[in-house]
Scaffold this active site. Structure first.
Site, PDB file in Angstrom:
ATOM      1  N   PRO A  55       6.479  -4.514  12.097  1.00  0.00           N
ATOM      2  CA  PRO A  55       5.030  -4.489  12.337  1.00  0.00           C
ATOM      3  C   PRO A  55       4.236  -5.242  11.269  1.00  0.00           C
ATOM      4  CG  PRO A  55       5.834  -2.331  11.623  1.00  0.00           C
ATOM      5  CD  PRO A  55       7.033  -3.172  11.909  1.00  0.00           C
ATOM      6  N   CYS A  84       0.103  -6.028  10.390  1.00  0.00           N
ATOM      7  CA  CYS A  84      -1.339  -5.962  10.624  1.00  0.00           C
ATOM      8  C   CYS A  84      -1.916  -7.367  10.679  1.00  0.00           C
ATOM      9  CB  CYS A  84      -2.036  -5.216   9.482  1.00  0.00           C
ATOM     10  SG  CYS A  84      -1.803  -3.452   9.537  1.00  0.00           S
ATOM     11  N   ALA A 118       0.440  -1.716  13.005  1.00  0.00           N
ATOM     12  CA  ALA A 118      -0.018  -0.333  13.021  1.00  0.00           C
ATOM     13  C   ALA A 118      -1.205  -0.209  13.973  1.00  0.00           C
ATOM     14  CB  ALA A 118      -0.436   0.079  11.606  1.00  0.00           C
ATOM     15  N   GLN A 161       3.653   0.744  16.903  1.00  0.00           N
ATOM     16  CA  GLN A 161       3.642   1.623  15.740  1.00  0.00           C
ATOM     17  C   GLN A 161       2.335   2.412  15.744  1.00  0.00           C
ATOM     18  OE1 GLN A 161       3.018   0.114  11.657  1.00  0.00           O
ATOM     19  NE2 GLN A 161       4.903   1.166  11.069  1.00  0.00           N
ATOM     20  N   TYR A 195       0.030   5.538   3.741  1.00  0.00           N
ATOM     21  CA  TYR A 195      -0.987   5.900   4.724  1.00  0.00           C
ATOM     22  C   TYR A 195      -0.944   7.418   4.968  1.00  0.00           C
ATOM     23  CZ  TYR A 195      -1.591   0.926   5.017  1.00  0.00           C
ATOM     24  OH  TYR A 195      -1.837  -0.379   4.674  1.00  0.00           O
ATOM     25  N   ARG A 250       8.892   5.450  10.643  1.00  0.00           N
ATOM     26  CA  ARG A 250       9.024   4.620   9.431  1.00  0.00           C
ATOM     27  C   ARG A 250       8.635   5.460   8.223  1.00  0.00           C
ATOM     28  NH1 ARG A 250       7.249  -1.611   8.062  1.00  0.00           N
ATOM     29  NH2 ARG A 250       9.352  -1.935   8.852  1.00  0.00           N
ATOM     30  N   LEU A 302      12.696  -8.029   2.459  1.00  0.00           N
ATOM     31  CA  LEU A 302      13.357  -9.186   1.862  1.00  0.00           C
ATOM     32  C   LEU A 302      14.769  -9.400   2.411  1.00  0.00           C
ATOM     33  CD1 LEU A 302      12.028  -9.206  -1.820  1.00  0.00           C
ATOM     34  CD2 LEU A 302      11.401 -10.695   0.089  1.00  0.00           C
ATOM     35  N   ARG A 338       8.045 -11.212   7.129  1.00  0.00           N
ATOM     36  CA  ARG A 338       7.607 -12.533   6.666  1.00  0.00           C
ATOM     37  C   ARG A 338       8.526 -13.661   7.109  1.00  0.00           C
ATOM     38  NH1 ARG A 338       6.770 -10.249   0.753  1.00  0.00           N
ATOM     39  NH2 ARG A 338       8.509  -9.010   1.562  1.00  0.00           N
TER      40      ARG A 338
HETATM   41  C1  LIG Z   1       1.081  -9.537   7.100  1.00  0.00           C
HETATM   42  C2  LIG Z   1       1.826  -8.238   7.014  1.00  0.00           C
HETATM   43  C3  LIG Z   1       1.317  -7.109   7.637  1.00  0.00           C
HETATM   44  C4  LIG Z   1       2.029  -5.901   7.620  1.00  0.00           C
HETATM   45  N1  LIG Z   1       1.583  -4.823   8.356  1.00  0.00           N
HETATM   46  C5  LIG Z   1       2.371  -3.728   8.491  1.00  0.00           C
HETATM   47  C6  LIG Z   1       2.058  -2.703   9.418  1.00  0.00           C
HETATM   48  O1  LIG Z   1       1.112  -2.796  10.212  1.00  0.00           O
HETATM   49  N2  LIG Z   1       2.865  -1.609   9.455  1.00  0.00           N
HETATM   50  C7  LIG Z   1       3.973  -1.498   8.646  1.00  0.00           C
HETATM   51  O2  LIG Z   1       4.679  -0.488   8.702  1.00  0.00           O
HETATM   52  N3  LIG Z   1       4.302  -2.483   7.785  1.00  0.00           N
HETATM   53  C8  LIG Z   1       3.560  -3.593   7.715  1.00  0.00           C
HETATM   54  N4  LIG Z   1       3.958  -4.626   6.900  1.00  0.00           N
HETATM   55  C9  LIG Z   1       5.239  -4.511   6.209  1.00  0.00           C
HETATM   56  C10 LIG Z   1       6.351  -5.202   7.011  1.00  0.00           C
HETATM   57  O3  LIG Z   1       6.537  -4.592   8.274  1.00  0.00           O
HETATM   58  C11 LIG Z   1       7.678  -5.209   6.250  1.00  0.00           C
HETATM   59  O4  LIG Z   1       8.120  -3.893   6.100  1.00  0.00           O
HETATM   60  C12 LIG Z   1       7.547  -5.859   4.860  1.00  0.00           C
HETATM   61  O5  LIG Z   1       6.808  -7.067   4.937  1.00  0.00           O
HETATM   62  C13 LIG Z   1       8.920  -6.161   4.264  1.00  0.00           C
HETATM   63  O6  LIG Z   1       9.674  -7.001   5.128  1.00  0.00           O
HETATM   64  P1  LIG Z   1       9.818  -8.597   4.875  1.00  0.00           P
HETATM   65  O7  LIG Z   1      10.371  -8.770   3.481  1.00  0.00           O
HETATM   66  O8  LIG Z   1      10.781  -9.021   5.953  1.00  0.00           O
HETATM   67  O9  LIG Z   1       8.476  -9.224   5.014  1.00  0.00           O
HETATM   68  C14 LIG Z   1       3.237  -5.819   6.895  1.00  0.00           C
HETATM   69  C15 LIG Z   1       3.715  -6.951   6.219  1.00  0.00           C
HETATM   70  C16 LIG Z   1       3.039  -8.145   6.287  1.00  0.00           C
HETATM   71  C17 LIG Z   1       3.631  -9.354   5.590  1.00  0.00           C
END
Ligand SMILES: Cc1cc2nc3c(=O)[nH]c(=O)nc-3n(C[C@H](O)[C@H](O)[C@H](O)COP(=O)(O)O)c2cc1C
Length: 370
Positions: A23, A25, A58, A100, A177, A225, A296, A319
């Protein structure tokens, strides 16, 4: 050994592979919390390229449960049409459309992430206790009636999610949250039955889980989560996460999505590739429940190794999918699993064969007409 491209079935839902879009935002839903064309473009462009699941950002279960005025919402039937359109488009691409459900608690009443500013006028954030996240406005401690209303709001949002056609629901209990605020002794200073010991601090999530499970079909998987640790001395920790996961499993939760942190600005996170995977492994092995690993994870071989080592059942990326919406296709090529790739025929007839040709020069067949 679990193949990254093998399907995963939870209850009545099969994910075509073990890769999911985490997810994210987007802060562009407008004042009314409805999905926009941006959500269509953002989510469907990832769905078309083969992940087993695409999860919305979310989605707030109440207006005050948003982080910012631009958050997605599912607190009203007026929002249903936009969600249904989104779900239909994602499902048509062969992915599991997931949502979510969230409440921001004391991290609400903010501007979109790329802007800084004070709390939004007239919007008082709610929390277990009147103690702020560092640099934010002080929230108001919730009354028991407000807590019960929030549980009902999650259940109502779950009913709407089912109506809209989502086939997987994740409850957001991570990243500092509202639900996480109740779990952690740092933010939950209550001395009633919603705070105090492990039992009290986990009560809100257990009640939300119970209420949600009761209103969704038996065939529908439910996920949660969590932040497996606050990364703060004296905060919520991995041991409690394992105990919590055992309780959630008994309440009908099918998978725990294991993240970390976000509750306290004093957190000391050992950032590095796959840094949250040990938390996922601890929950999986300690509670005997399927888990999603996230954080990551960027390389196909890295994702495959996490499954091979039995540390998780599904891999989520955020990402990496922004950098490369076609991560799944490229992972299939890199891992030599192009045969297992399931993408819509419009792309498969071109990319699937093309990639196969590239990875195996022995296949001297001419490419299909483009
Ligand atoms: C732009 C952005 C928005 C995010 N929004 C949410 C969200 O709405 N809900 C959530 O649980 N995590 C959110 N995250 C966290 C990601 O879901 C993820 O857990 C976190 O970026 C680590 O994974 P990655 O290293 O693959 O980016 C967000 C991350 C990014 C980069």
């Amino acid at each position: 050994m679990t193949d990254l491209f093998s399907p995963l079935t939870l209850r009545g839902v099969t994910f075509r592979n073990r890769i999911g879009v985490s997810p994210m935002c987007q802060y562009c839903a407008g004042e009314d919390g409805k999905p926009t064309d941006w959500h269509m473009a953002h989510l469907v462009s990832r769905a078309v390229a083969g992940p087993g699941m695409v999860m919305t950002e979310a989605a707030a279960v109440t207006p005050e449960g948003r982080i910012s005025p631009g958050d997605l919402g599912i607190w009203s039937d007026d929002q249903l049409a936009g969600h249904t359109r989104l779900v239909n488009a994602m499902a048509a691409m062969g992915t599991v459309p997931a949502i979510q459900l969230a409440h921001s608690g004391r991290k609400g009443s903010r501007l979109p992430a790329w802007e800084t500013g004070p709390a939004v006028p007239g919007w008082e954030a709610l929390a277990p206790s009147a103690t702020p996240f560092q640099g934010y406005a002080t929230p108001r401690a919730m009354s028991e009636a407000e807590i019960l209303g929030t549980i009902q709001a999650f259940a109502d949002a779950a009913v709407r999610s089912v109506k809209a056609g989502y086939t997987f629901i994740e409850l957001h209990a991570a990243h500092g949250y509202l639900v996480h605020q109740f779990l952690s002794p740092i933010s939950n200073l209550r001395n009633d039955s919603w705070g105090g010991d492990f039992e009290g601090r986990t009560r809100l999530l257990r009640e939300i889980t119970r209420a949600t499970r009761a209103v969704i079909p038996d065939s529908m998987p439910l996920g949660v989560r969590i932040s497996h640790t606050d990364w703060v001395e004296g905060g919520w920790n991995t041991e409690e996460s394992v105990m919590l996961a055992e309780r959630l499993k008994a309440l009908g939760v099918d998978v725990v999505d294991v993240s970390s942190g976000g509750l306290d600005a004093g957190q000391k996170i050992p950032l590095g590739p796959g840094y949250q995977v040990p938390g996922a492994e601890a929950v999986k092995k300690g509670a005997g429940i399927p888990v999603m690993a996230v954080g990551l994870i960027t390389e196909p071989a890295q994702a495959q190794a996490i499954l091979d080592e039995g540390k998780a059942d599904m891999i989520l990326l955020a990402r990496a999918f922004l950098r490369d919406p076609y991560w799944v296709v490229n992972a299939a090529v890199a891992l030599g699993r192009i045969e297992a790739l399931k993408i819509p025929p419009q792309y498969d007839r071109a990319w699937g064969s093309l990639a196969k040709f590239k990875t195996d020069p022995a296949i001297g067949k001419p490419l299909p007409p483009l």
